[in-house]
Design a protein around this motif. Structure first.
Motif: not given
Length: 73
Positions: A9-13, A35-42, A50-53, A56-58
Motif C-alpha cells: 500500500l502506497l499512500r500520499r497525504t 513506515g514513512e517514506l522520505t527518500i525513494f524512487s518509483i 520498480s521502487m527503491t528506498y 529495499e527494492l520492490i
C-alpha cells in the motif's frame, strides 16, 4: 495486519496548510519495511513497477491493457 497474501500500500497525504508538508507512507505484509517514506524512487514500466528506498527494492509485475496502463500513469 494478518494478511495471508503479499501486499503493498502506497499512500500520499497532501498538505492542508503552509505549516504541513506532504507525507508518503508504505505498508506491506512485512512490518519491518513499512513506515514513512522520505527518500525513494518509483519507476513505472509497461511490464512492472520498480521502487527503491533505503536498502529495499520492490518490484511488482504488471499484466495490464494499454488503457489500464495509461490510467496507472
Amino acid at each position: 495486519m494478518a494478511s495471508v497474501e503479499k501486499y503493498i500500500l502506497l499512500r500520499r497525504t497532501f498538505l492542508e496548510d503552509e505549516f504541513e508538508s506532504d507525507y508518503y507512507y508504505i505498508e506491506t505484509n512485512d512490518p519491518e519495511i513499512s513506515g514513512e517514506l522520505t527518500i525513494f524512487s518509483i519507476y513505472l514500466y509497461r511490464t512492472h513497477l520498480s521502487m527503491t528506498y533505503g536498502n529495499e527494492l520492490i518490484e511488482i509485475s504488471l499484466n495490464v491493457t494499454d488503457r489500464e496502463f495509461e490510467s496507472l500513469k
